[in-house]
Design an enzyme around this catalytic site. Structure first.
Site, short mmCIF file in Angstrom:
data_model
loop_
_atom_site.label_atom_id
_atom_site.label_comp_id
_atom_site.label_asym_id
_atom_site.label_seq_id
_atom_site.Cartn_x
_atom_site.Cartn_y
_atom_site.Cartn_z
N ASP A 274 37.18 37.15 44.52
CA ASP A 274 38.09 36.73 43.45
C ASP A 274 39.55 37.04 43.82
OD1 ASP A 274 38.48 36.00 40.44
OD2 ASP A 274 39.45 37.95 40.64
N GLY B 180 45.65 36.73 35.27
CA GLY B 180 45.30 36.58 33.84
C GLY B 180 46.51 36.21 33.02
N LYS C 57 42.80 34.44 44.68
CA LYS C 57 44.11 34.57 44.03
C LYS C 57 45.23 34.71 45.06
CE LYS C 57 42.09 36.45 39.81
NZ LYS C 57 41.57 37.67 39.19
N ILE D 117 49.48 37.57 33.06
CA ILE D 117 50.79 37.88 33.66
C ILE D 117 51.45 36.61 34.17
CG2 ILE D 117 52.00 39.23 35.42
CD1 ILE D 117 49.47 40.93 35.69
N LYS E 127 40.23 29.90 39.43
CA LYS E 127 40.76 30.35 40.73
C LYS E 127 40.06 29.70 41.89
CE LYS E 127 39.05 33.43 38.61
NZ LYS E 127 38.63 34.57 37.79
N VAL F 214 45.85 33.22 38.36
CA VAL F 214 46.20 34.48 39.04
C VAL F 214 46.83 35.42 38.02
CG1 VAL F 214 47.53 35.56 40.90
CG2 VAL F 214 46.71 33.22 41.17
N VAL G 199 37.14 32.44 28.35
CA VAL G 199 38.53 31.94 28.36
C VAL G 199 38.67 30.70 27.46
CG1 VAL G 199 40.44 31.13 29.79
CG2 VAL G 199 38.91 32.89 30.66
N GLY H 114 34.07 41.28 29.13
CA GLY H 114 34.44 39.91 29.51
C GLY H 114 35.44 39.85 30.66
N GLU I 162 48.64 28.55 35.70
CA GLU I 162 49.23 29.89 35.57
C GLU I 162 48.15 30.96 35.40
OE1 GLU I 162 52.79 30.92 35.47
OE2 GLU I 162 51.54 32.66 35.86
N1 HSE Z 1 37.01 38.63 37.08
C1 HSE Z 1 38.43 38.49 37.09
C2 HSE Z 1 39.06 39.88 37.14
C3 HSE Z 1 38.88 37.75 35.86
O1 HSE Z 1 38.34 40.85 36.91
O2 HSE Z 1 40.23 40.00 37.45
C4 HSE Z 1 40.30 37.34 35.88
O3 HSE Z 1 40.56 36.43 36.91
#
Ligand code: HSE
Length: 412
Positions: free
Chosen positions: A196, A129, A200, A131, A100, A127, A11, A182, A124
């Site tokens: 994850d 990515g 979020k 969007i 996050k 959560v 990122v 990635g 922003e």
């Molecule tokens: N590892 C996370 C995903 C990255 O796959 O959504 C984005 O937060």
């Protein structure tokens, strides 16, 4: 004004790339006369990298440089990110983060410091990515009482489930593809075990319901136990299995929040959110249903959200945005077992016909499901809706069968 990036991974390097690629238009939109990247903090070497001259290892260079007004945190993890971010905010610098874990665990504390220091702490990109979801919830939909948020918030698991469902690929090779692209976290356990997505939904629930929701308060299940057999029964039902994160307001002092795989009916808008895409369904009392859809992970989509926040900080320099939430409270997140749901149950039994009769007597009107080439001892059905506690208690009394999978069924 100068910008510093902390963390030159997927990122962070995307942020540097977008800042450079769109420099002219970003500068114009920032309403500043200059907005340049001055430092990139990372402990690793990047020989031959186009930004090599900006790389530093000493955080104090950034902290003590009064020219640096905006710091981007793309390091991930709690430490040292929390110490660095809180020090930057205390020093009067705006901070933009894609982290996050940091926001879900320490958001309340960091927002409080930002408030005291009259600077912005924006996230922003944490959560969905690329969007837009945090800003729409805090601004565009601010007039609404949000009844519920329900979404596919993890790109990696959605990518894995989609490839398993559509291409019959095995779990390990799809996970490897997600890592190569990635999408996955450094330790993909956070993706596949649902942590994850949990972080979020904590951020979204904190934002819309006003009290910090901590990850340990949210019942979380990942996708590691989902089998091709479950996927096939879901197809017979006319649905798909997705990792769903949900938060719902119960009353002023209680919310429901959970992350788990769910059998999503084909009529649901979330059933067609595939690959690395995320979809977030928001139910507001005035707007009704609104769905946010887009790339939930990846270098440039996530960088797009980060740089949007950088521009926002630059524009509002000196003016603190009203943004944040209050302290969490014990007992604020309800016990998930008290929520009403139907369950998909796949089981095995010596005598499946007798087991089905027993299941009907126990649960009432069940829906039978079938799949081709099912083993002779296998049976699968969907229970009527009741509290999860009631359904699980009943299931425990059914000694005639051995449950292999129990998956909640989403409303359409
Ligand atoms: N590892 C996370 C995903 C990255 O796959 O959504 C984005 O937060």
């Amino acid at each position: 004004m100068k910008v510093a990036i902390m963390g030159y991974g997927v990122v962070g390097s995307g942020v540097a790339e977008v800042l450079k690629k769109n420099h002219e238009s970003i500068l114009k939109k920032s309403t500043l006369s200059q907005l340049d990247l001055k430092y990139i903090l990372d402990i690793r070497d990047f020989p031959g990298d186009e930004n090599e001259s900006l790389l530093v290892r000493d955080f104090n260079l950034i902290l003590n440089d009064s020219e640096v007004g905006i710091v981007v945190e793309t390091m991930g993890g709690l430490r040292p990110a929390f110490d660095f971010v809180s020090a930057c905010l205390r020093a009067g610098k705006h901070v933009v983060s894609s982290n996050k874990e940091l926001v879900a665990e320490k958001g309340f504390e960091l927002l409080k410091i930002a408030e005291e220091k009259n600077v912005n702490f924006l996230f922003e990109a944490s959560v969905g990515g690329g969007i837009p979801i945090i800003r729409p919830l805090s601004q565009c939909l601010a007039a609404n009482e949000i009844d519920e948020i329900c979404g596919i918030l993890n790109g990696t698991t959605n990518f894995i489930l989609t490839k398993m469902i559509n291409e019959g690929m095995d779990f390990e090779s799809v996970l490897k593809m997600a890592q190569d692209n990635g999408y996955a976290e450094k330790d993909p356990t956070a993706d596949i075990e649902g942590f994850d997505a949990c972080r979020k939904i904590c951020i979204l629930a904190s934002l819309v319901y006003g009290k910090h929701v901590y990850p340990e308060e949210v019942h979380t299940e990942g996708i590691t136990r989902i089998s091709i057999a479950d996927v096939e029964y879901a197809r017979d039902f006319g649905g798909v299995i997705k990792l769903i994160a949900r938060a719902k307001k119960l009353d002023e002092n209680k919310i429901f929040a959970m992350v788990s795989p769910m059998l999503v009916p084909g009529e649901s808008q979330l059933s067609t959110v595939d690959d690395v895409f995320n979809g977030i369904l928001v139910k507001g009392d005035s707007i009704g249903d609104v769905v946010f859809y887009g790339r939930g992970a990846g270098k440039l989509p996530t960088a797009s959200a980060v740089v949007g926040d950088v521009i926002d900080c630059a524009r509002s320099s000196g003016k603190k945005k009203f943004f944040g939430w209050g302290e969490g409270a014990p007992g604020y997140v309800a016990d998930y077992l008290d929520a009403e749901t139907s369950l998909f149950i796949r089981a095995e039994a010596e005598n499946p016909c007798e087991a089905l009769d027993a299941a009907k007597k126990t649960f009432g009107q069940i829906t039978l499901l079938a799949r081709t080439a099912a083993p002779g001892r296998e049976l699968a059905f969907i229970t009527p809706a009741a509290t999860e506690r009631e359904l699980r208690t009943k299931l425990e009394t059914l000694h005639i069968l051995t449950p292999l999978s129990v998956i909640r069924v989403a409303e359409s």
